[in-house]
Motif scaffolding. Sequence first.
Motif, PDB file in Angstrom:
ATOM      1  N   HIS A  41       4.882 -16.593  -4.968  1.00  0.00           N
ATOM      2  CA  HIS A  41       3.831 -15.976  -5.782  1.00  0.00           C
ATOM      3  C   HIS A  41       2.479 -16.310  -5.181  1.00  0.00           C
ATOM      4  O   HIS A  41       2.248 -17.425  -4.722  1.00  0.00           O
ATOM      5  N   ILE A  42       1.580 -15.331  -5.196  1.00  0.00           N
ATOM      6  CA  ILE A  42       0.199 -15.578  -4.788  1.00  0.00           C
ATOM      7  C   ILE A  42      -0.702 -15.045  -5.893  1.00  0.00           C
ATOM      8  O   ILE A  42      -0.539 -13.918  -6.367  1.00  0.00           O
ATOM      9  N   GLY A  43      -1.647 -15.893  -6.318  1.00  0.00           N
ATOM     10  CA  GLY A  43      -2.391 -15.648  -7.540  1.00  0.00           C
ATOM     11  C   GLY A  43      -3.522 -14.648  -7.425  1.00  0.00           C
ATOM     12  O   GLY A  43      -3.666 -13.920  -6.436  1.00  0.00           O
ATOM     13  N   ASP A  44      -4.365 -14.646  -8.467  1.00  0.00           N
ATOM     14  CA  ASP A  44      -5.359 -13.586  -8.637  1.00  0.00           C
ATOM     15  C   ASP A  44      -6.800 -14.059  -8.481  1.00  0.00           C
ATOM     16  O   ASP A  44      -7.729 -13.321  -8.789  1.00  0.00           O
ATOM     17  N   ALA A  45      -6.996 -15.301  -8.015  1.00  0.00           N
ATOM     18  CA  ALA A  45      -8.353 -15.865  -7.987  1.00  0.00           C
ATOM     19  C   ALA A  45      -8.955 -15.865  -6.594  1.00  0.00           C
ATOM     20  O   ALA A  45      -9.550 -16.837  -6.156  1.00  0.00           O
ATOM     21  N   GLY A  46      -8.797 -14.772  -5.896  1.00  0.00           N
ATOM     22  CA  GLY A  46      -9.436 -14.625  -4.592  1.00  0.00           C
ATOM     23  C   GLY A  46     -10.729 -13.858  -4.747  1.00  0.00           C
ATOM     24  O   GLY A  46     -11.774 -14.415  -5.017  1.00  0.00           O
ATOM     25  N   PHE A  47     -10.649 -12.532  -4.621  1.00  0.00           N
ATOM     26  CA  PHE A  47     -11.784 -11.642  -4.865  1.00  0.00           C
ATOM     27  C   PHE A  47     -11.433 -10.691  -5.996  1.00  0.00           C
ATOM     28  O   PHE A  47     -10.358 -10.092  -6.002  1.00  0.00           O
ATOM     29  N   ALA A  48     -12.306 -10.527  -6.972  1.00  0.00           N
ATOM     30  CA  ALA A  48     -12.212  -9.440  -7.958  1.00  0.00           C
ATOM     31  C   ALA A  48     -10.824  -9.299  -8.565  1.00  0.00           C
ATOM     32  O   ALA A  48     -10.270  -8.208  -8.644  1.00  0.00           O
ATOM     33  N   GLY A  49     -10.258 -10.417  -9.005  1.00  0.00           N
ATOM     34  CA  GLY A  49      -9.002 -10.351  -9.734  1.00  0.00           C
ATOM     35  C   GLY A  49      -7.755 -10.180  -8.897  1.00  0.00           C
ATOM     36  O   GLY A  49      -6.727  -9.703  -9.390  1.00  0.00           O
ATOM     37  N   MET A  50      -7.792 -10.581  -7.638  1.00  0.00           N
ATOM     38  CA  MET A  50      -6.590 -10.575  -6.803  1.00  0.00           C
ATOM     39  C   MET A  50      -6.789 -11.558  -5.649  1.00  0.00           C
ATOM     40  O   MET A  50      -7.899 -12.048  -5.418  1.00  0.00           O
ATOM     41  N   ALA A  51      -5.719 -11.858  -4.941  1.00  0.00           N
ATOM     42  CA  ALA A  51      -5.827 -12.692  -3.750  1.00  0.00           C
ATOM     43  C   ALA A  51      -6.612 -11.958  -2.671  1.00  0.00           C
ATOM     44  O   ALA A  51      -6.710 -10.723  -2.677  1.00  0.00           O
ATOM     45  N   VAL A  52      -7.190 -12.719  -1.753  1.00  0.00           N
ATOM     46  CA  VAL A  52      -7.750 -12.090  -0.559  1.00  0.00           C
ATOM     47  C   VAL A  52      -6.628 -11.273   0.090  1.00  0.00           C
ATOM     48  O   VAL A  52      -5.555 -11.813   0.372  1.00  0.00           O
ATOM     49  N   PRO A  53      -6.794  -9.975   0.293  1.00  0.00           N
ATOM     50  CA  PRO A  53      -5.687  -9.151   0.774  1.00  0.00           C
ATOM     51  C   PRO A  53      -5.020  -9.680   2.048  1.00  0.00           C
ATOM     52  O   PRO A  53      -3.796  -9.659   2.179  1.00  0.00           O
ATOM     53  N   GLU A  54      -5.827 -10.176   2.988  1.00  0.00           N
ATOM     54  CA  GLU A  54      -5.246 -10.708   4.224  1.00  0.00           C
ATOM     55  C   GLU A  54      -4.358 -11.925   3.958  1.00  0.00           C
ATOM     56  O   GLU A  54      -3.456 -12.213   4.747  1.00  0.00           O
ATOM     57  N   ASN A  55      -4.594 -12.631   2.843  1.00  0.00           N
ATOM     58  CA  ASN A  55      -3.741 -13.775   2.510  1.00  0.00           C
ATOM     59  C   ASN A  55      -2.384 -13.341   1.977  1.00  0.00           C
ATOM     60  O   ASN A  55      -1.386 -14.044   2.165  1.00  0.00           O
ATOM     61  N   ILE A  56      -2.333 -12.194   1.298  1.00  0.00           N
ATOM     62  CA  ILE A  56      -1.028 -11.642   0.907  1.00  0.00           C
ATOM     63  C   ILE A  56      -0.235 -11.317   2.161  1.00  0.00           C
ATOM     64  O   ILE A  56       0.951 -11.647   2.283  1.00  0.00           O
ATOM     65  N   GLN A  57      -0.891 -10.697   3.114  1.00  0.00           N
ATOM     66  CA  GLN A  57      -0.231 -10.358   4.373  1.00  0.00           C
ATOM     67  C   GLN A  57       0.185 -11.617   5.138  1.00  0.00           C
ATOM     68  O   GLN A  57       1.305 -11.685   5.673  1.00  0.00           O
ATOM     69  N   ALA A  58      -0.678 -12.615   5.166  1.00  0.00           N
ATOM     70  CA  ALA A  58      -0.353 -13.859   5.870  1.00  0.00           C
ATOM     71  C   ALA A  58       0.841 -14.551   5.239  1.00  0.00           C
ATOM     72  O   ALA A  58       1.720 -15.077   5.942  1.00  0.00           O
ATOM     73  N   LEU A  59       0.897 -14.582   3.921  1.00  0.00           N
ATOM     74  CA  LEU A  59       2.051 -15.161   3.224  1.00  0.00           C
ATOM     75  C   LEU A  59       3.318 -14.412   3.584  1.00  0.00           C
ATOM     76  O   LEU A  59       4.351 -15.010   3.927  1.00  0.00           O
ATOM     77  N   SER A  60       3.258 -13.083   3.528  1.00  0.00           N
ATOM     78  CA  SER A  60       4.429 -12.264   3.827  1.00  0.00           C
ATOM     79  C   SER A  60       4.920 -12.468   5.259  1.00  0.00           C
ATOM     80  O   SER A  60       6.114 -12.657   5.502  1.00  0.00           O
ATOM     81  N   ILE A  61       3.999 -12.450   6.201  1.00  0.00           N
ATOM     82  CA  ILE A  61       4.398 -12.628   7.603  1.00  0.00           C
ATOM     83  C   ILE A  61       4.986 -14.016   7.825  1.00  0.00           C
ATOM     84  O   ILE A  61       5.967 -14.183   8.560  1.00  0.00           O
ATOM     85  N   ALA A  62       4.428 -15.022   7.168  1.00  0.00           N
ATOM     86  CA  ALA A  62       4.922 -16.392   7.358  1.00  0.00           C
ATOM     87  C   ALA A  62       6.356 -16.539   6.891  1.00  0.00           C
ATOM     88  O   ALA A  62       7.152 -17.237   7.531  1.00  0.00           O
ATOM     89  N   ILE A  63       6.722 -15.898   5.776  1.00  0.00           N
ATOM     90  CA  ILE A  63       8.073 -16.124   5.233  1.00  0.00           C
ATOM     91  C   ILE A  63       9.098 -15.118   5.724  1.00  0.00           C
ATOM     92  O   ILE A  63      10.304 -15.350   5.584  1.00  0.00           O
ATOM     93  N   ARG A  64       8.639 -13.989   6.342  1.00  0.00           N
ATOM     94  CA  ARG A  64       9.644 -12.995   6.759  1.00  0.00           C
ATOM     95  C   ARG A  64       9.272 -12.189   7.996  1.00  0.00           C
ATOM     96  O   ARG A  64      10.003 -11.273   8.391  1.00  0.00           O
ATOM     97  N   GLY A  65       8.142 -12.489   8.616  1.00  0.00           N
ATOM     98  CA  GLY A  65       7.798 -11.825   9.865  1.00  0.00           C
ATOM     99  C   GLY A  65       7.108 -10.482   9.680  1.00  0.00           C
ATOM    100  O   GLY A  65       6.998  -9.953   8.583  1.00  0.00           O
ATOM    101  N   ARG A  66       6.642  -9.946  10.804  1.00  0.00           N
ATOM    102  CA  ARG A  66       5.870  -8.702  10.769  1.00  0.00           C
ATOM    103  C   ARG A  66       6.713  -7.503  10.387  1.00  0.00           C
ATOM    104  O   ARG A  66       6.241  -6.601   9.701  1.00  0.00           O
ATOM    105  N   ARG A  67       7.958  -7.429  10.854  1.00  0.00           N
ATOM    106  CA  ARG A  67       8.768  -6.229  10.625  1.00  0.00           C
ATOM    107  C   ARG A  67       8.888  -5.893   9.147  1.00  0.00           C
ATOM    108  O   ARG A  67       8.543  -4.793   8.701  1.00  0.00           O
ATOM    109  N   HIS A  68       9.376  -6.847   8.362  1.00  0.00           N
ATOM    110  CA  HIS A  68       9.566  -6.579   6.938  1.00  0.00           C
ATOM    111  C   HIS A  68       8.233  -6.433   6.213  1.00  0.00           C
ATOM    112  O   HIS A  68       8.127  -5.671   5.247  1.00  0.00           O
ATOM    113  N   THR A  69       7.221  -7.133   6.694  1.00  0.00           N
ATOM    114  CA  THR A  69       5.893  -6.998   6.092  1.00  0.00           C
ATOM    115  C   THR A  69       5.348  -5.600   6.312  1.00  0.00           C
ATOM    116  O   THR A  69       4.871  -4.944   5.370  1.00  0.00           O
ATOM    117  N   TYR A  70       5.430  -5.115   7.525  1.00  0.00           N
ATOM    118  CA  TYR A  70       4.883  -3.795   7.821  1.00  0.00           C
ATOM    119  C   TYR A  70       5.667  -2.692   7.103  1.00  0.00           C
ATOM    120  O   TYR A  70       5.084  -1.688   6.666  1.00  0.00           O
TER     121      TYR A  70
END
Length: 313
Positions: free
Chosen positions: A275-304
């Motif tokens: 889970h990634i929370g909502d306290a980044g910018f304007a009621g959500m995580a920094v978008p690049e951090n959602i992507q960074a989390l996704s890539i870290a746990i499953r790589g670029r293929r599944h993220t893209y």
Amino acid sequence: MKRILDCRASDFRRMDREALKGAMLAAEGRTVIAETVVTSQPLLPELTNAELAKAFGADMILLNVFDVFQPQVRGIEARDLFAPEVGGGEQKPEARNPIAELKRLTGLPIGINLEPVDDSAEAVESLNQLPEGRRATARSLAEAKRLGCDFVCLTGNPKTGVTHERIQQAITLAKREFGGLILAGKMHGAGTRGSVLDREAAIGFAEAGADVVLLPAPGTVPGVREEDLAQIIAEVKARGALALAAIGTSQEGADEATVREIALSAKRAGADVFHIGDAGFAGMAVPENIQALSIAIRGRRHTYVRMAASPLR
């Protein structure tokens, strides 16, 4: 059983509680839930934060501060900053149920937070009384079902006085009144004193019937260490529940390296869901951090794939 990695909008539309839980389990620690605040002006006013979170790799969307009796999500009625509408118009029929509309727009499972507030708790700092539409009551849970929520998360926002005891009681209530996927636990103190990483409470949530037990990720709450979390996760899984590691203490607004470190630590501890929370910018995580989390746990293929997959598929 399809992995959530391989599921598209048409798959999610057919899923019941067991199928969704099975898809998360089959993904082997590669499920991302992004949380957004529905009352915030979206980061980009032309669309909802839920759509933006999906575009950066989220598999499931968790709505915070959603009132089931006054349902609204900012951004469903998009704003054009250069040609703002003057006055109001008739609400679009689909916008009357924002849960259904977010499912249509994102193609993802949509859930909401409901808070099991303990009015007798000695809160560190209490908020004003929460409306029933945000509390975990029989009526609100039944309304969440009627609106079509795929899951509920029984947890507490800061200062609300949510306790482990009330969460456990709410799990039993949710099993009776809601029937969908149940997430339960605390990602921070929620305004009450005591340990957030509580072994007995986590076991109690699993035994009460929570499908997913929510726990703070290592490094998000003081004193939460990877080895301690791993021991609790093992006990939760032994009782048939999945384990969720939450980034819910505003580190969703940190740098990408911090998010990756937290994610990998939680995965080593055995987390099934991230889970990634909502306290980044304007009621959500920094978008690049959602992507960074996704890539870290499953790589670029599944993220893209998740980023690019159309809700029409």
